[in-house]
Design a protein around this motif. Structure first.
Motif, PDB file in Angstrom:
ATOM      1  N   GLN A   1       0.820  -1.223   0.000  1.00 39.48           N
ATOM      2  CA  GLN A   1       0.000   0.000   0.000  1.00 39.48           C
ATOM      3  C   GLN A   1       0.850   1.268   0.000  1.00 39.48           C
ATOM      4  O   GLN A   1       0.446   2.292   0.556  1.00 39.48           O
ATOM      5  CB  GLN A   1      -0.981   0.007   1.183  1.00 39.48           C
TER       6      GLN A   1
ATOM      7  N   THR B   1      -3.587   0.358  -7.096  1.00 41.68           N
ATOM      8  CA  THR B   1      -4.358  -0.471  -6.180  1.00 41.68           C
ATOM      9  C   THR B   1      -4.797  -1.731  -6.918  1.00 41.68           C
ATOM     10  O   THR B   1      -5.012  -1.699  -8.133  1.00 41.68           O
ATOM     11  CB  THR B   1      -5.591   0.273  -5.638  1.00 41.68           C
TER      12      THR B   1
ATOM     13  N   ARG C   1      -8.442  -5.417   0.052  1.00 41.37           N
ATOM     14  CA  ARG C   1      -9.205  -4.932  -1.098  1.00 41.37           C
ATOM     15  C   ARG C   1     -10.395  -5.865  -1.297  1.00 41.37           C
ATOM     16  O   ARG C   1     -10.258  -7.083  -1.171  1.00 41.37           O
ATOM     17  CB  ARG C   1      -8.326  -4.920  -2.351  1.00 41.37           C
TER      18      ARG C   1
END
Length: 286
Positions: free
Chosen positions: A99, A130, A143
């Protein structure tokens, strides 16, 4: 389908692709890339022509002493493949997403994770770096599952999720069947190459849509994970067939292509020019 290669725009420097796309695993003499240019696909192609690319393999880095099970599978006009075989009794396979707002650099990841022996970028990701779909790392969902429709490979349904379970087995499951129950590691990508031994219904035998590609497959008993990278430009039909016919896999998932890298211990550091990435799949000896 629109002529888009990935599900989302990517932060990839176009000038970097042509000379460097073939460096994946180039430092490993057993699985070194062997690329010859391919002709452009037809106007109906869902992917661009692979770039004409040549590169000289860098010298291998000092070996870590870890013996990673690797093999090269040469199938003539149907492609050449480098495969890493990970018996889950002997290997700890993990999915991760640091991240970092600047994305994941594979060489930096290796430096930050002592003992790592195998690393590849995990699945198609978006322009904001992402993951395109669900990603679970050490039991934490970072996610959410993505079942939306769209363009590009990720949304070429059925897509799928690669998962590691609490019982120590692995699987590739249709995204619509994914529940997350008992899952400790997971990454979603698309299209599914194989589900229950069947090749994706939208793949075409003999297709001219060829590219460098990476994928993951799981043995029918869930005890072995196969990570594969193509050493030549191949179409999705041939990539799926290799998993099924050469590795005995019933379920396999396309991870990404062109910019992908698959690093093994003893090879040169991954090149930064094809990244950065989002999620990764890593393996450590037990």
């Amino acid at each position: 389908m629109p002529s888009r290669y990935v599900a989302y725009p990517r932060r990839v420097r176009p000038s970097a692709l042509a000379p460097l796309a073939v460096l994946a695993l180039a430092g490993c003499s057993l699985i070194g890339i062997d690329v010859t240019p391919e002709p452009a696909p037809s106007a109906a192609s869902s992917e661009p022509a692979a770039p004409e690319a040549t590169a000289t393999a860098p010298a291998p880095a000092a070996s870590s002493g870890v013996d990673v099970p690797t093999q090269v599978i040469n199938l003539g006009e149907h492609g050449s493949y480098g495969v890493v075989t990970l018996d889950l009794d002997d290997w700890d396979v993990r999915v991760d997403w640091p991240q970092d707002e600047d994305g994941t650099d594979l060489a930096e990841y290796i430096a930050d994770h002592p003992g790592i022996a195998v690393l590849t970028n995990a699945g198609i990701f978006s322009d904001d770096l992402t993951p395109g779909g669900v990603l679970v790392a050490d039991g934490e969902e970072l996610r959410a599952l993505n079942l939306s429709d769209g363009y590009g490979n990720f949304h070429l349904k059925p897509n799928a999720v690669f998962e590691i379970r609490e019982d120590g087995t692995a699987a590739v499951v249709d995204s619509t069947l994914y529940t997350g129950d008992g899952v400790t590691q997971a990454t979603q990508s698309g299209p599914a190459l194989l589900l229950d031994g069947e090749i994706h219904p939208q793949f075409t035998e003999g297709s001219a849509n060829t590219a460098l590609r990476t994928g993951v497959g799981v043995s029918p008993d869930g005890g072995t994970v196969y990570l594969a990278i193509t050493r030549t430009y191949v179409n999705l039909w041939d990539f799926a067939t290799m998993f099924r016919d050469e590795l005995g896999v019933d379920d396999a998932l396309y991870l990404d292509g062109q910019i992908s890298q698959l690093w093994v211990s003893g090879a040169s550091d991954p090149t930064p020019y094809l990244g950065p990435y989002a999620g990764v799949i890593a393996a450590y000896p037990r």
